[in-house]
Design a protein around this motif. Structure first.
Motif, PDB file in Angstrom:
ATOM      1  N   ILE A 338      -0.944  25.004  21.906  1.00  0.00           N
ATOM      2  CA  ILE A 338      -1.287  26.135  21.894  1.00  0.00           C
ATOM      3  C   ILE A 338      -1.843  26.615  23.137  1.00  0.00           C
ATOM      4  O   ILE A 338      -1.483  27.684  23.769  1.00  0.00           O
ATOM      5  N   ALA A 339      -2.312  25.649  24.025  1.00  0.00           N
ATOM      6  CA  ALA A 339      -2.772  26.079  25.399  1.00  0.00           C
ATOM      7  C   ALA A 339      -1.492  26.371  26.235  1.00  0.00           C
ATOM      8  O   ALA A 339      -1.737  27.215  27.179  1.00  0.00           O
ATOM      9  N   ARG A 340      -0.264  25.658  26.096  1.00  0.00           N
ATOM     10  CA  ARG A 340       0.788  25.929  26.652  1.00  0.00           C
ATOM     11  C   ARG A 340       1.159  27.427  26.400  1.00  0.00           C
ATOM     12  O   ARG A 340       1.500  28.067  27.489  1.00  0.00           O
ATOM     13  N   LEU A 343      -1.066  29.609  28.423  1.00  0.00           N
ATOM     14  CA  LEU A 343      -0.734  29.400  29.862  1.00  0.00           C
ATOM     15  C   LEU A 343       0.351  30.437  30.434  1.00  0.00           C
ATOM     16  O   LEU A 343       0.510  30.952  31.207  1.00  0.00           O
ATOM     17  N   VAL A 344       1.520  30.360  29.417  1.00  0.00           N
ATOM     18  CA  VAL A 344       2.530  30.895  29.779  1.00  0.00           C
ATOM     19  C   VAL A 344       2.395  32.482  29.723  1.00  0.00           C
ATOM     20  O   VAL A 344       2.930  33.364  30.709  1.00  0.00           O
ATOM     21  N   MET A 345       1.786  32.807  28.836  1.00  0.00           N
ATOM     22  CA  MET A 345       1.311  34.484  28.757  1.00  0.00           C
ATOM     23  C   MET A 345       0.619  34.863  29.893  1.00  0.00           C
ATOM     24  O   MET A 345       0.802  35.768  30.533  1.00  0.00           O
ATOM     25  N   TRP A 346      -0.424  33.981  30.456  1.00  0.00           N
ATOM     26  CA  TRP A 346      -1.220  34.371  31.787  1.00  0.00           C
ATOM     27  C   TRP A 346      -0.113  34.189  32.937  1.00  0.00           C
ATOM     28  O   TRP A 346      -0.143  35.235  33.563  1.00  0.00           O
ATOM     29  N   CYS A 347       0.707  33.350  32.944  1.00  0.00           N
ATOM     30  CA  CYS A 347       1.514  33.171  34.197  1.00  0.00           C
ATOM     31  C   CYS A 347       2.708  34.233  34.137  1.00  0.00           C
ATOM     32  O   CYS A 347       3.237  34.902  35.149  1.00  0.00           O
ATOM     33  N   PHE A 383       9.434  30.775  24.542  1.00  0.00           N
ATOM     34  CA  PHE A 383       9.608  29.726  25.623  1.00  0.00           C
ATOM     35  C   PHE A 383       9.081  28.399  25.530  1.00  0.00           C
ATOM     36  O   PHE A 383       9.748  27.478  25.915  1.00  0.00           O
ATOM     37  N   VAL A 384       7.741  28.213  25.109  1.00  0.00           N
ATOM     38  CA  VAL A 384       7.362  26.969  24.925  1.00  0.00           C
ATOM     39  C   VAL A 384       8.302  26.245  24.071  1.00  0.00           C
ATOM     40  O   VAL A 384       8.404  25.024  23.988  1.00  0.00           O
ATOM     41  N   LEU A 385       8.602  26.622  22.617  1.00  0.00           N
ATOM     42  CA  LEU A 385       9.487  25.825  21.678  1.00  0.00           C
ATOM     43  C   LEU A 385      10.683  25.414  22.293  1.00  0.00           C
ATOM     44  O   LEU A 385      10.895  24.233  22.134  1.00  0.00           O
ATOM     45  N   VAL A 386      11.307  26.382  23.063  1.00  0.00           N
ATOM     46  CA  VAL A 386      12.663  25.922  23.570  1.00  0.00           C
ATOM     47  C   VAL A 386      12.331  24.960  24.616  1.00  0.00           C
ATOM     48  O   VAL A 386      13.178  23.985  24.627  1.00  0.00           O
ATOM     49  N   THR A 387      11.594  25.253  25.664  1.00  0.00           N
ATOM     50  CA  THR A 387      11.376  24.241  26.641  1.00  0.00           C
ATOM     51  C   THR A 387      10.972  22.818  26.075  1.00  0.00           C
ATOM     52  O   THR A 387      11.333  21.875  26.820  1.00  0.00           O
TER      53      THR A 387
END
Length: 407
Positions: A338-340, A343-347, A383-387
């Motif tokens: 969840i944190a990932r 983080l991706v949203m923030w970045c 993005f998180v699921l794929v990576t």
């Protein structure tokens, strides 16, 4: 161990060097703070182990521990850069230019989100060069010294040139890494440090410290301002090395002999995140409260407050986003996944909204903003699921803890 405390105090000087200071004080700190960090890297190199390790394994380890965190922290600092330089200031540098700057890795060419992250790139190249020399020479002292000296000459010849990833700075970094490694090998074999610490021993250490302090101040005064990031060594490359080594010796000797302090040791074991985020935070505060933090009497307390205040942030990242700190993740922890996404949203928030703006969308409409956030969240989940499935390396999944890199 004293190396952790040495690394911690060295980084305190890095933070102090980046706040508002009188030019003379800043020049003094710059004369040794980054060379000392490369020396510390040499202290941690196990020569025998690395000679037998396949070079590709070492390169991969360094890539995981330095380059992956470099990119995560670069994008992590994107919103901080935007607030500081586009909202509080009016810089002409575009969001896209900064995006390019992250990949070029040299703020002397194009601005990036966190200027201090150049160190990770140079350390990556410098470590690989030095370990390659170890393998080529099989640790033979004369041959190794010869290759390191050649590197030092290259570093001098390329002074002042701006290269992608500060590649030219890595030649000088190799010299410092070598000196640190040589010192550690002799430190482990010497009986001097195991002597009874009586009055005579303490007096001799104090005498050596005073001697190196005098040498450092004299050589720095003659040599003038240096900038390792710009590959500028002052009036003399020889004086650059004398100054850097003299002050580094003073700090090292002190840290070898002081008692272990837990919070200083903790910082020393987790300086990687400090490297990435301290400058963006300093610049944000300086722009938001320029009347306060532009003054020397407030900037030094800011440096110490940041030095201690980043500890809870480091703890947060270690628990929820350890890969940003160059530490392994646990693929089974839901809260880390969840944190990932967060983080991706923030970045991605700054380049995402910048792209919408360039495409002509009205990004100041409340309904549109809500929809945009939902879309950004969905894209981040994808993005998180794929990576996570195809590039788990960027999250340090299934990686043993000893594969992380501390700086």
């Amino acid at each position: 161990m004293w190396i952790d405390q040495l690394r911690s105090i060295a980084f305190l000087f890095v933070i102090i060097g980046h706040v508002a200071l009188p030019k003379e004080t800043q020049s003094l700190i710059y004369s040794f703070h980054m060379p000392l960090f490369f020396l510390i890297s040499g202290l941690t190199i196990n020569r025998e182990k690395l000679i037998s390790m396949p070079l590709k394994d070492y390169v991969l380890k360094q890539f995981k521990g330095l380059i992956i965190p470099y990119f995560w922290m670069s994008f992590l600092c994107y919103p901080l850069w935007y607030i500081t330089f586009k909202i509080l200031d009016n810089t002409s540098t575009s969001v896209f230019d900064v995006f390019k700057g992250i990949f070029l890795g040299n703020n002397l060419i194009i601005s990036s989100t966190s200027n201090a992250l150049w160190f990770l790139l140079v350390l990556f190249i410098g470590n690989i060069l030095y370990v390659s020399f170890l393998k080529i020479t099989k640790g033979h002292s004369t041959a190794l010294l010869g290759l390191v000296l050649i590197c030092g000459v290259f570093g001098y010849l390329y002074k002042g040139f701006a290269q992608i990833w500060h590649f030219n700075v890595s030649f000088t970094a190799v010299v410092m890494i070598y000196i640190g490694n040589e010192f550690m090998m002799r430190y482990k074999k010497s009986n001097f440090w195991n002597r009874t610490r009586n009055g005579k021993y303490i007096a001799s250490i104090i005498g050596i410290i005073v001697l190196f302090l005098v040498i450092g101040f004299i050589s720095h005064t003659v040599n003038g301002r240096i900038s390792m990031t710009a590959n500028k060594f002052g009036k003399s490359i020889l004086l650059f090395y004398i100054t850097a080594l003299a002050f580094s010796a003073v700090i090292t000797l002190i840290l070898i002999h002081i008692p272990k302090i837990s919070f200083i040791t903790y910082i020393g074991r987790n300086t990687l995140l400090y490297v990435g985020i301290h400058i963006p935070i300093i610049r944000l505060l300086e722009h938001a409260f320029s009347d306060i933090f532009s003054q020397y009497k407030f900037s030094i307390p800011l440096a110490f407050a940041l030095y201690v205040g980043l500890i809870p942030i480091v703890r947060f990242f270690q628990k929820f986003l350890p890969f940003v700190c160059g530490k392994p993740s646990d693929e089974f922890l839901v809260y880390q996944k969840i944190a990932r996404v967060i983080l991706v949203m923030w970045c991605a928030s700054v380049p995402y909204y910048y792209l919408l703006f360039k495409l002509g969308f009205s990004i100041h409409n409340v309904l549109f903003d809500i929809i945009s956030i939902i879309v950004l969240a969905v894209l981040s989940v994808v993005f998180v699921l794929v990576t996570s499935k195809y590039l788990p390396i960027i999250y340090f999944e299934n990686i043993k803890s000893n594969s992380s890199v501390n700086i």
